[in-house]
Motif scaffolding. Sequence first.
Motif, PDB file in Angstrom:
ATOM      1  N   THR A  41     -11.342 -15.060  12.669  1.00  0.00           N
ATOM      2  CA  THR A  41     -10.947 -14.227  11.537  1.00  0.00           C
ATOM      3  C   THR A  41      -9.421 -14.100  11.474  1.00  0.00           C
ATOM      4  N   ARG A  42      -8.957 -13.581  10.362  1.00  0.00           N
ATOM      5  CA  ARG A  42      -7.550 -13.235  10.174  1.00  0.00           C
ATOM      6  C   ARG A  42      -7.517 -11.782   9.717  1.00  0.00           C
ATOM      7  N   THR A  43      -6.571 -11.021  10.277  1.00  0.00           N
ATOM      8  CA  THR A  43      -6.373  -9.648   9.824  1.00  0.00           C
ATOM      9  C   THR A  43      -5.089  -9.601   9.014  1.00  0.00           C
ATOM     10  N   LEU A  44      -5.193  -9.087   7.791  1.00  0.00           N
ATOM     11  CA  LEU A  44      -4.053  -8.999   6.886  1.00  0.00           C
ATOM     12  C   LEU A  44      -3.598  -7.554   6.787  1.00  0.00           C
ATOM     13  N   HIS A  45      -2.291  -7.354   6.991  1.00  0.00           N
ATOM     14  CA  HIS A  45      -1.660  -6.042   6.854  1.00  0.00           C
ATOM     15  C   HIS A  45      -0.724  -6.118   5.648  1.00  0.00           C
ATOM     16  N   PHE A  46      -0.712  -5.076   4.835  1.00  0.00           N
ATOM     17  CA  PHE A  46       0.052  -5.084   3.589  1.00  0.00           C
ATOM     18  C   PHE A  46       1.128  -4.013   3.630  1.00  0.00           C
ATOM     19  N   GLU A  47       2.353  -4.401   3.229  1.00  0.00           N
ATOM     20  CA  GLU A  47       3.457  -3.451   3.159  1.00  0.00           C
ATOM     21  C   GLU A  47       4.317  -3.756   1.944  1.00  0.00           C
ATOM     22  N   SER A  48       4.854  -2.701   1.343  1.00  0.00           N
ATOM     23  CA  SER A  48       5.795  -2.874   0.243  1.00  0.00           C
ATOM     24  C   SER A  48       6.480  -1.542  -0.044  1.00  0.00           C
ATOM     25  N   GLU A  49       7.706  -1.635  -0.513  1.00  0.00           N
ATOM     26  CA  GLU A  49       8.404  -0.443  -0.983  1.00  0.00           C
ATOM     27  C   GLU A  49       8.089  -0.189  -2.451  1.00  0.00           C
ATOM     28  N   ASN A  50       7.412  -1.124  -3.092  1.00  0.00           N
ATOM     29  CA  ASN A  50       7.069  -1.013  -4.509  1.00  0.00           C
ATOM     30  C   ASN A  50       5.683  -0.389  -4.647  1.00  0.00           C
ATOM     31  N   PRO A  51       5.585   0.837  -5.163  1.00  0.00           N
ATOM     32  CA  PRO A  51       4.280   1.493  -5.281  1.00  0.00           C
ATOM     33  C   PRO A  51       3.303   0.779  -6.211  1.00  0.00           C
ATOM     34  N   ALA A  52       3.772  -0.098  -7.070  1.00  0.00           N
ATOM     35  CA  ALA A  52       2.877  -0.821  -7.975  1.00  0.00           C
ATOM     36  C   ALA A  52       1.922  -1.726  -7.196  1.00  0.00           C
ATOM     37  N   TRP A  53       2.321  -2.179  -6.023  1.00  0.00           N
ATOM     38  CA  TRP A  53       1.434  -3.043  -5.244  1.00  0.00           C
ATOM     39  C   TRP A  53       0.174  -2.321  -4.802  1.00  0.00           C
ATOM     40  N   ALA A  54       0.267  -1.017  -4.550  1.00  0.00           N
ATOM     41  CA  ALA A  54      -0.921  -0.263  -4.112  1.00  0.00           C
ATOM     42  C   ALA A  54      -2.030  -0.368  -5.158  1.00  0.00           C
ATOM     43  N   ALA A  55      -1.675  -0.193  -6.419  1.00  0.00           N
ATOM     44  CA  ALA A  55      -2.673  -0.269  -7.493  1.00  0.00           C
ATOM     45  C   ALA A  55      -3.254  -1.674  -7.606  1.00  0.00           C
ATOM     46  N   ARG A  56      -2.421  -2.685  -7.470  1.00  0.00           N
ATOM     47  CA  ARG A  56      -2.924  -4.059  -7.566  1.00  0.00           C
ATOM     48  C   ARG A  56      -3.845  -4.386  -6.392  1.00  0.00           C
ATOM     49  N   LEU A  57      -3.497  -3.935  -5.207  1.00  0.00           N
ATOM     50  CA  LEU A  57      -4.350  -4.179  -4.042  1.00  0.00           C
ATOM     51  C   LEU A  57      -5.699  -3.450  -4.177  1.00  0.00           C
ATOM     52  N   GLU A  58      -5.671  -2.281  -4.783  1.00  0.00           N
ATOM     53  CA  GLU A  58      -6.923  -1.550  -5.034  1.00  0.00           C
ATOM     54  C   GLU A  58      -7.787  -2.293  -6.042  1.00  0.00           C
ATOM     55  N   ARG A  59      -7.155  -2.926  -7.055  1.00  0.00           N
ATOM     56  CA  ARG A  59      -7.914  -3.731  -8.025  1.00  0.00           C
ATOM     57  C   ARG A  59      -8.598  -4.906  -7.323  1.00  0.00           C
ATOM     58  N   ILE A  60      -7.899  -5.500  -6.370  1.00  0.00           N
ATOM     59  CA  ILE A  60      -8.482  -6.603  -5.615  1.00  0.00           C
ATOM     60  C   ILE A  60      -9.671  -6.102  -4.801  1.00  0.00           C
ATOM     61  N   ALA A  61      -9.505  -4.958  -4.144  1.00  0.00           N
ATOM     62  CA  ALA A  61     -10.575  -4.412  -3.311  1.00  0.00           C
ATOM     63  C   ALA A  61     -11.789  -4.054  -4.148  1.00  0.00           C
ATOM     64  N   ALA A  62     -11.552  -3.588  -5.380  1.00  0.00           N
ATOM     65  CA  ALA A  62     -12.665  -3.176  -6.240  1.00  0.00           C
ATOM     66  C   ALA A  62     -13.393  -4.375  -6.851  1.00  0.00           C
ATOM     67  N   ALA A  63     -12.703  -5.516  -6.927  1.00  0.00           N
ATOM     68  CA  ALA A  63     -13.298  -6.697  -7.584  1.00  0.00           C
ATOM     69  C   ALA A  63     -14.369  -7.343  -6.716  1.00  0.00           C
TER      70      ALA A  63
END
Length: 158
Positions: A136-158
């Motif tokens: 497996t691969r474990t992916l960790h996500f970081e950003s100073e841009n709060p817009a990425w949080a919403a996009r990552l949530e869209r991915i998780a919901a899809a």
Amino acid sequence: MTPQRHPITLSEPEMYVFAAKLSQVLMPGDTVLLDGPVGAGKTTLARAIIQSAQGRVGAVDDVPSPTFTLLQSYPVGDITYIHMDLYRLTSAEELEELGLWEPARQSVFLIEWPDRMEKLRPKTALTIRIEDGDTTRTLHFESENPAWAARLERIAAA
């Protein structure tokens, strides 16, 4: 940087599914920094993102690693995906001297070995740190841009 989403652990087939979902939320001007040790899956993830985008608009091309060329460019519809591998660079000055880092609004950048960017590292980028497991691969996500949080949530919901 602040974490935008809890890490996720994926099998290799799930990594391709994730890449396809991520490619659907990428927009011109985005930069995704792919961080992790040799063999973690950075090139695999970048290749899957580009090929998924290509598949939505037509034929899927070969996407070789840019380790020796430093940069590969892939026009996909109105967006150009720029895949960079900075492994062979030793400093951000080399990146500037080569003229490789000029962000473009119509492009999506996928950059391996972002630590080589130093001061050129975009603050609005999404960093995906990949940890290699046995199967497996474990992916960790970081950003100073709060817009990425919403996009990552869209991915998780899809």
